[in-house]
Motif scaffolding. Structure first.
Motif, PDB file in Angstrom:
ATOM      1  N   LEU A 167       0.900  -1.271   0.035  1.00  0.00           N
ATOM      2  CA  LEU A 167      -0.044   0.058   0.114  1.00  0.00           C
ATOM      3  C   LEU A 167       0.796   1.261   0.153  1.00  0.00           C
ATOM      4  O   LEU A 167       1.786   1.401   0.739  1.00  0.00           O
ATOM      5  CB  LEU A 167      -1.113  -0.120   1.147  1.00  0.00           C
ATOM      6  CG  LEU A 167      -1.852  -1.039   1.418  1.00  0.00           C
ATOM      7  CD1 LEU A 167      -2.597  -0.865   2.736  1.00  0.00           C
ATOM      8  CD2 LEU A 167      -2.849  -1.053   0.206  1.00  0.00           C
ATOM      9  N   LYS A 168       0.388   2.219  -0.704  1.00  0.00           N
ATOM     10  CA  LYS A 168       1.084   3.312  -0.748  1.00  0.00           C
ATOM     11  C   LYS A 168       0.853   4.418   0.300  1.00  0.00           C
ATOM     12  O   LYS A 168       1.525   5.138   0.945  1.00  0.00           O
ATOM     13  CB  LYS A 168       0.738   4.236  -2.104  1.00  0.00           C
ATOM     14  CG  LYS A 168       1.367   5.736  -2.078  1.00  0.00           C
ATOM     15  CD  LYS A 168       1.339   6.275  -3.720  1.00  0.00           C
ATOM     16  CE  LYS A 168      -0.214   6.135  -4.185  1.00  0.00           C
ATOM     17  NZ  LYS A 168      -0.265   6.795  -5.595  1.00  0.00           N
ATOM     18  N   VAL A 169      -0.505   4.314   0.928  1.00  0.00           N
ATOM     19  CA  VAL A 169      -1.044   5.030   1.892  1.00  0.00           C
ATOM     20  C   VAL A 169      -1.490   4.178   2.972  1.00  0.00           C
ATOM     21  O   VAL A 169      -2.275   3.398   2.885  1.00  0.00           O
ATOM     22  CB  VAL A 169      -2.234   5.705   1.656  1.00  0.00           C
ATOM     23  CG1 VAL A 169      -2.809   6.442   2.753  1.00  0.00           C
ATOM     24  CG2 VAL A 169      -2.250   6.783   0.219  1.00  0.00           C
ATOM     25  N   THR A 170      -0.516   3.876   3.970  1.00  0.00           N
ATOM     26  CA  THR A 170      -0.713   2.884   5.124  1.00  0.00           C
ATOM     27  C   THR A 170      -1.337   3.321   6.456  1.00  0.00           C
ATOM     28  O   THR A 170      -1.710   2.574   7.221  1.00  0.00           O
ATOM     29  CB  THR A 170       0.684   2.260   5.438  1.00  0.00           C
ATOM     30  OG1 THR A 170       1.762   3.197   5.969  1.00  0.00           O
ATOM     31  CG2 THR A 170       1.516   1.538   4.399  1.00  0.00           C
ATOM     32  N   ALA A 171      -1.369   4.795   6.278  1.00  0.00           N
ATOM     33  CA  ALA A 171      -1.785   5.349   7.547  1.00  0.00           C
ATOM     34  C   ALA A 171      -2.465   6.938   7.082  1.00  0.00           C
ATOM     35  O   ALA A 171      -2.229   7.314   6.170  1.00  0.00           O
ATOM     36  CB  ALA A 171      -0.827   5.723   8.704  1.00  0.00           C
ATOM     37  N   SER A 175      -5.985  13.224   2.828  1.00  0.00           N
ATOM     38  CA  SER A 175      -7.168  13.315   1.857  1.00  0.00           C
ATOM     39  C   SER A 175      -7.447  11.910   1.214  1.00  0.00           C
ATOM     40  O   SER A 175      -8.228  11.455   0.992  1.00  0.00           O
ATOM     41  CB  SER A 175      -7.126  14.526   0.964  1.00  0.00           C
ATOM     42  OG  SER A 175      -5.787  14.309   0.043  1.00  0.00           O
ATOM     43  N   GLY A 176      -6.151  11.482   0.538  1.00  0.00           N
ATOM     44  CA  GLY A 176      -6.104  10.258   0.094  1.00  0.00           C
ATOM     45  C   GLY A 176      -6.887   9.092   0.819  1.00  0.00           C
ATOM     46  O   GLY A 176      -7.545   8.154   0.357  1.00  0.00           O
ATOM     47  N   TYR A 177      -6.344   8.928   1.792  1.00  0.00           N
ATOM     48  CA  TYR A 177      -6.930   8.100   2.961  1.00  0.00           C
ATOM     49  C   TYR A 177      -8.326   7.957   3.185  1.00  0.00           C
ATOM     50  O   TYR A 177      -9.039   7.059   2.988  1.00  0.00           O
ATOM     51  CB  TYR A 177      -6.119   8.203   4.173  1.00  0.00           C
ATOM     52  CG  TYR A 177      -6.313   7.130   5.157  1.00  0.00           C
ATOM     53  CD1 TYR A 177      -5.782   5.964   5.227  1.00  0.00           C
ATOM     54  CD2 TYR A 177      -7.216   7.362   6.250  1.00  0.00           C
ATOM     55  CE1 TYR A 177      -5.685   4.811   6.130  1.00  0.00           C
ATOM     56  CE2 TYR A 177      -7.703   6.186   7.173  1.00  0.00           C
ATOM     57  CZ  TYR A 177      -6.724   5.043   7.185  1.00  0.00           C
ATOM     58  OH  TYR A 177      -7.115   3.904   7.951  1.00  0.00           O
ATOM     59  N   ALA A 178      -8.703   9.308   3.311  1.00  0.00           N
ATOM     60  CA  ALA A 178     -10.299   9.296   3.479  1.00  0.00           C
ATOM     61  C   ALA A 178     -11.078   8.948   2.367  1.00  0.00           C
ATOM     62  O   ALA A 178     -12.065   8.448   2.417  1.00  0.00           O
ATOM     63  CB  ALA A 178     -10.548  10.816   3.990  1.00  0.00           C
ATOM     64  N   SER A 198     -10.335  -0.205  -9.408  1.00  0.00           N
ATOM     65  CA  SER A 198      -9.228   0.183 -10.232  1.00  0.00           C
ATOM     66  C   SER A 198      -8.794   1.580  -9.645  1.00  0.00           C
ATOM     67  O   SER A 198      -7.934   1.890  -9.611  1.00  0.00           O
ATOM     68  CB  SER A 198      -9.464   0.541 -11.639  1.00  0.00           C
ATOM     69  OG  SER A 198      -8.155   0.941 -12.590  1.00  0.00           O
ATOM     70  N   SER A 199      -9.646   2.360  -9.540  1.00  0.00           N
ATOM     71  CA  SER A 199      -9.627   4.005  -8.726  1.00  0.00           C
ATOM     72  C   SER A 199      -9.227   3.767  -7.740  1.00  0.00           C
ATOM     73  O   SER A 199      -8.281   4.498  -7.015  1.00  0.00           O
ATOM     74  CB  SER A 199     -11.290   4.701  -8.957  1.00  0.00           C
ATOM     75  OG  SER A 199     -11.450   4.751 -10.197  1.00  0.00           O
ATOM     76  N   TYR A 200      -9.347   2.822  -6.714  1.00  0.00           N
ATOM     77  CA  TYR A 200      -9.025   2.636  -5.380  1.00  0.00           C
ATOM     78  C   TYR A 200      -7.751   2.126  -5.438  1.00  0.00           C
ATOM     79  O   TYR A 200      -6.689   2.607  -4.517  1.00  0.00           O
ATOM     80  CB  TYR A 200     -10.043   1.515  -4.639  1.00  0.00           C
ATOM     81  CG  TYR A 200      -9.362   1.274  -3.283  1.00  0.00           C
ATOM     82  CD1 TYR A 200      -9.806   2.007  -2.208  1.00  0.00           C
ATOM     83  CD2 TYR A 200      -9.071  -0.060  -2.933  1.00  0.00           C
ATOM     84  CE1 TYR A 200      -9.360   1.912  -0.891  1.00  0.00           C
ATOM     85  CE2 TYR A 200      -8.589  -0.418  -1.606  1.00  0.00           C
ATOM     86  CZ  TYR A 200      -8.877   0.709  -0.660  1.00  0.00           C
ATOM     87  OH  TYR A 200      -8.414   0.200   0.734  1.00  0.00           O
ATOM     88  N   SER A 201      -7.156   1.614  -6.094  1.00  0.00           N
ATOM     89  CA  SER A 201      -5.849   0.965  -6.394  1.00  0.00           C
ATOM     90  C   SER A 201      -4.930   1.987  -6.799  1.00  0.00           C
ATOM     91  O   SER A 201      -3.897   2.023  -6.224  1.00  0.00           O
ATOM     92  CB  SER A 201      -5.825  -0.141  -7.516  1.00  0.00           C
ATOM     93  OG  SER A 201      -4.654  -0.421  -7.764  1.00  0.00           O
ATOM     94  N   ARG A 202      -5.367   3.093  -7.600  1.00  0.00           N
ATOM     95  CA  ARG A 202      -4.542   4.167  -7.968  1.00  0.00           C
ATOM     96  C   ARG A 202      -4.270   5.133  -6.687  1.00  0.00           C
ATOM     97  O   ARG A 202      -3.221   5.597  -6.702  1.00  0.00           O
ATOM     98  CB  ARG A 202      -5.316   4.907  -9.005  1.00  0.00           C
ATOM     99  CG  ARG A 202      -5.083   4.133 -10.377  1.00  0.00           C
ATOM    100  CD  ARG A 202      -5.527   5.267 -11.786  1.00  0.00           C
ATOM    101  NE  ARG A 202      -7.002   5.650 -11.582  1.00  0.00           N
ATOM    102  CZ  ARG A 202      -7.706   4.636 -12.364  1.00  0.00           C
ATOM    103  NH1 ARG A 202      -7.266   3.877 -13.189  1.00  0.00           N
ATOM    104  NH2 ARG A 202      -9.035   5.102 -12.402  1.00  0.00           N
ATOM    105  N   ILE A 203      -5.193   4.911  -5.855  1.00  0.00           N
ATOM    106  CA  ILE A 203      -5.001   5.866  -4.622  1.00  0.00           C
ATOM    107  C   ILE A 203      -4.160   5.274  -3.581  1.00  0.00           C
ATOM    108  O   ILE A 203      -3.478   5.571  -2.876  1.00  0.00           O
ATOM    109  CB  ILE A 203      -6.416   6.219  -4.276  1.00  0.00           C
ATOM    110  CG1 ILE A 203      -7.293   7.110  -5.051  1.00  0.00           C
ATOM    111  CG2 ILE A 203      -6.243   6.932  -2.823  1.00  0.00           C
ATOM    112  CD1 ILE A 203      -8.587   7.470  -4.522  1.00  0.00           C
ATOM    113  N   MET A 204      -4.433   3.951  -3.277  1.00  0.00           N
ATOM    114  CA  MET A 204      -3.841   3.277  -2.116  1.00  0.00           C
ATOM    115  C   MET A 204      -2.691   2.469  -2.543  1.00  0.00           C
ATOM    116  O   MET A 204      -1.815   2.075  -1.590  1.00  0.00           O
ATOM    117  CB  MET A 204      -4.949   2.148  -1.575  1.00  0.00           C
ATOM    118  CG  MET A 204      -6.331   2.963  -1.280  1.00  0.00           C
ATOM    119  SD  MET A 204      -5.796   4.125   0.068  1.00  0.00           S
ATOM    120  CE  MET A 204      -5.615   3.039   1.576  1.00  0.00           C
ATOM    121  N   ASP A 205      -2.509   1.658  -3.927  1.00  0.00           N
ATOM    122  CA  ASP A 205      -1.477   0.585  -3.910  1.00  0.00           C
ATOM    123  C   ASP A 205      -0.262   1.433  -4.348  1.00  0.00           C
ATOM    124  O   ASP A 205      -0.317   2.367  -4.960  1.00  0.00           O
ATOM    125  CB  ASP A 205      -2.264  -0.098  -5.016  1.00  0.00           C
ATOM    126  CG  ASP A 205      -3.232  -1.268  -4.607  1.00  0.00           C
ATOM    127  OD1 ASP A 205      -3.283  -1.262  -3.480  1.00  0.00           O
ATOM    128  OD2 ASP A 205      -3.792  -2.026  -5.452  1.00  0.00           O
TER     129      ASP A 205
END
Length: 393
Positions: A34-38, A44-47, A347-354
């Motif tokens: 994950l790119k955003v772990t916390a 903003s990306g996490y929310a 796919s969108s979620y992956s671009r933000i979180m992965d």
């Protein structure tokens, strides 16, 4: 040269700590994927990611609901297939019974089979269940109520708007054989039904159909409302029915108020958000609703009358199955749409979180080299004050 404070070592230590934090963060990303772990990594990306994940999960459950709805419809339609076949057989018996070449004994045998078929229709309507819930007993049919005990709402089409309707005059006349006399009801000399102006009915409604103790009000745009009437028979001294009195369902001073609720159907949650539902209406199946409760083929006249009554029952079941088929097609399209939605949102979620593993591995390697360099420099910075001892010798 100074020995009290080693600022060079402090700078090297700070650089080492910062590099160590970056190495630790990179390791966390590489190990979790994950790119955003916390939340601190990208507030903003996490929310946004958490909301999207909830939506994706909801869509997955909605897909399960839609598939379950398809199974329910298939179960109900399978039972109605048998009801349809039995009605077809009843029609054959009625046609046979209407032939003058049969004897009384022949017709009695036909009538016995008809009775068995009617009992089986009742059994299927009662016993057809899904997950312990009856499907054909009216539990998931639209409901309506009246202010009268002798005239109740039996059925109404989907096009009937949910509101209150009022009838000023409604007297039901019967023939000697117990059937409703539609011609007499619409006769101007016998106070035909009067639908109150502005009481909800569309323009031009009238009673066009009658069944066994039922009158059906129809109008434009597929308006159809069936009222079940409680008959008032007359008897002889032996308790046999000799005729039927007119039934006054409504009069100028006692209006019949009909409350169409529009509720009662099965609510299927087919979306991740509130209000994204499909209401599945499964019409009630019973001898009374089919209009064949008193259908007999024991005489020539009864057989002739039975042909028309069974025809009405077949049309009712056909309409019910047609509606269920439309629901099933809609649910299949719903499942396809939900699958596409889930794919795109994932796919969108992956671009933000992965995390991009190749890019992050490059970052990790770089930070690891910097960390090793910082350790080396810290060691050398710690050696510098000891060089002052050479000046003191």
């Amino acid at each position: 040269m100074k020995i009290s404070y080693n600022s060079a070592a402090m700078h090297a230590n700070n650089a080492l700590n910062a590099s160590d934090k970056r190495v630790s963060q990179s390791l966390k990303r590489l190990s979790s994927g994950l790119k955003v772990t916390a939340a601190k990594d990208n507030p903003s990306g996490y929310a946004i990611g958490r909301r999207m994940n909830a939506q994706i999960t909801g869509v997955s459950v909605a897909t399960e609901n839609a598939n379950r709805g398809t199974s329910i419809i298939e179960t109900a339609d399978g039972a109605l297939t048998e009801v349809h076949d039995m009605l077809q057989r009843m029609n054959e018996l009625a046609v046979k019974g209407a032939t003058g070449t049969l004897t009384t004994t022949d017709r009695e045998m036909l009538n016995q089979e008809l009775k068995q078929l009617k009992q089986e229709v009742t059994r299927i309507a009662t016993d057809t269940e899904f997950n312990g819930q009856p499907l054909l007993d009216g539990s998931f049919d639209l409901r309506g109520y009246t202010n009268s005990q002798i005239a109740t709402v039996d059925y109404y089409s989907d096009e009937v708007l949910a509101k209150q309707y009022t009838i000023n005059d409604l007297t039901v006349y019967y023939k000697d054989d117990g059937t409703i006399d539609l011609e007499k009801m619409n006769d101007p000399t016998t106070t035909p039904p009067a639908f109150a102006a502005g009481a909800g009915f569309p323009v031009g409604v009238k009673i066009t159909e009658v069944g066994q103790d039922k009158v059906t009000i129809t109008g434009n745009q597929d308006f159809k409302l069936t009222i079940a009437v409680k008959p008032d028979p007359t008897y002889d001294t032996d308790g046999n029915i000799t005729g039927y009195n007119p039934v006054v369902c409504a009069s100028a001073g006692n209006e019949l108020e009909i409350n169409v609720t529009g509720i009662g159907s099965m609510d299927m949650q087919i979306g991740a958000n509130e209000g994204q539902q499909l209401n599945i209406r499964i019409p009630k199946i019973s001898l009374d609703r089919l209009g064949i409760e008193r259908t007999e083929v024991d005489t020539d006249d009864n057989s002739t009358k039975a042909i028309d009554e069974i025809k009405g029952a077949i049309l009712y079941v056909s309409d019910a199955r047609s509606r269920l088929g439309a629901y099933q097609n809609r649910l299949e399209h719903t499942v396809n749409s939900l699958d596409i939605t889930s794919e795109n949102m994932t796919s969108s979620y992956s671009r933000i979180m992965d995390v991009d593993m190749a890019e992050e591995m490059t970052t990790y390697t770089t930070e690891q080299v910097i960390s090793q360099a910082a350790v080396s420099m810290l060691a050398q910075a710690n050696e510098r004050p000891s060089q002052v001892l050479q000046l003191l010798q």
